[in-house]
Enzyme design. Structure first.
Site, short mmCIF file in Angstrom:
data_model
loop_
_atom_site.label_atom_id
_atom_site.label_comp_id
_atom_site.label_asym_id
_atom_site.label_seq_id
_atom_site.Cartn_x
_atom_site.Cartn_y
_atom_site.Cartn_z
N LYS A 57 0.87 -1.18 0.00
CA LYS A 57 0.00 0.00 0.00
C LYS A 57 0.90 1.23 0.00
O LYS A 57 1.98 1.21 0.57
CB LYS A 57 -0.86 0.04 1.27
CG LYS A 57 -1.37 -1.30 1.72
CD LYS A 57 -1.64 -1.34 3.22
CE LYS A 57 -1.39 -2.71 3.82
NZ LYS A 57 -1.30 -2.78 5.25
N SER A 114 -3.47 1.20 11.66
CA SER A 114 -2.77 2.38 11.15
C SER A 114 -3.68 3.13 10.16
O SER A 114 -3.70 4.36 10.14
CB SER A 114 -1.49 1.97 10.43
OG SER A 114 -0.60 1.36 11.34
O1 PNS Z 1 1.83 -4.04 8.34
P1 PNS Z 1 1.51 -4.82 7.08
O2 PNS Z 1 1.28 -3.86 5.93
O3 PNS Z 1 0.37 -5.76 7.28
O4 PNS Z 1 2.82 -5.69 6.75
C1 PNS Z 1 2.88 -6.48 5.59
C2 PNS Z 1 4.29 -7.07 5.36
C3 PNS Z 1 5.32 -5.95 5.35
C4 PNS Z 1 4.63 -8.03 6.45
C5 PNS Z 1 4.26 -7.81 3.99
O5 PNS Z 1 3.71 -6.95 3.02
C6 PNS Z 1 5.62 -8.30 3.54
O6 PNS Z 1 6.14 -9.25 4.07
N1 PNS Z 1 6.22 -7.60 2.54
C7 PNS Z 1 7.51 -7.95 1.99
C8 PNS Z 1 7.37 -8.61 0.62
C9 PNS Z 1 7.17 -10.12 0.75
O7 PNS Z 1 7.96 -10.82 1.33
N2 PNS Z 1 6.05 -10.61 0.18
C10 PNS Z 1 5.75 -12.04 0.20
C11 PNS Z 1 4.96 -12.45 1.43
S1 PNS Z 1 3.30 -12.69 1.01
#
Ligand code: PNS
Length: 158
Positions: free
Chosen positions: A40, A127
């Site tokens: 996002k 958030s």
């Molecule tokens: O606070 P959030 O937005 O729920 O966190 C989401 C997060 C950062 C944990 C997730 O988007 C993430 O792990 N992003 C890194 C990219 C990744 O590894 N994607 C594959 C996992 S589905």
């Protein structure tokens, strides 16, 4: 044992802080890992998000705060940890968390995801709602620390 607590933290809320504090009763070390390119669009820059978390809990014993880019499992591997920690607020969080943990497991079988329920006082705080309330002039002081509130209001006014 060390765990990695990843997230967007846009911004850090008392819900996140509650989880961080409680996790330190279980894990000796916790790395708060702030994603630098969230799926996002973020309101706060990654530098601001990391700085705010460091200001609030960077001095607590066992806590480190860093930004990461790319796949979470790749980042976790660089930290020497094998545990991802995530918070669960309500059933509505489950589906997304389930998909993410399964995907991460498939990508790196040696890494386990642990979940903690968010404290009941904070189970409705997110958030996104904090940002919405702040942008509409509502009082967010009971949801985020003062330094976060100030930065958020400053960013929204800019
Ligand atoms: O606070 P959030 O937005 O729920 O966190 C989401 C997060 C950062 C944990 C997730 O988007 C993430 O792990 N992003 C890194 C990219 C990744 O590894 N994607 C594959 C996992 S589905």
């Amino acid at each position: 044992m060390k765990a990695v607590y990843p997230g967007s933290f846009d911004p850090l809320t008392y819900g996140h802080l509650d989880l961080i504090k409680r996790s330190l009763r279980v894990f000796q070390q916790l790395e708060v890992a702030v994603v630098s390119n969230p799926a996002k669009q973020a309101l706060l820059s990654v530098t601001d998000r990391v700085d705010l978390i460091r200001q609030v809990c960077g001095g607590w014993s066992g806590i480190t705060v860093n930004a990461f880019d790319g796949l979470l499992v790749d980042y976790v591997q660089t930290t020497g940890s094998r545990v991802i920690l995530r918070g669960l607020r309500a059933v509505s969080d489950f589906e997304y968390e389930f998909q993410m943990s399964m995907m991460n497991k498939r990508l790196a079988d040696e890494i386990e995801t642990f979940y903690m329920m968010t404290g009941e006082d904070h189970s409705f705080v997110s958030s996104s709602t904090v940002k919405e309330v702040a942008s509409l002039g509502g009082d967010i002081s009971s949801f985020v620390p003062a330094v976060v509130e100030n930065k958020l209001l400053q960013t929204l006014e800019a």
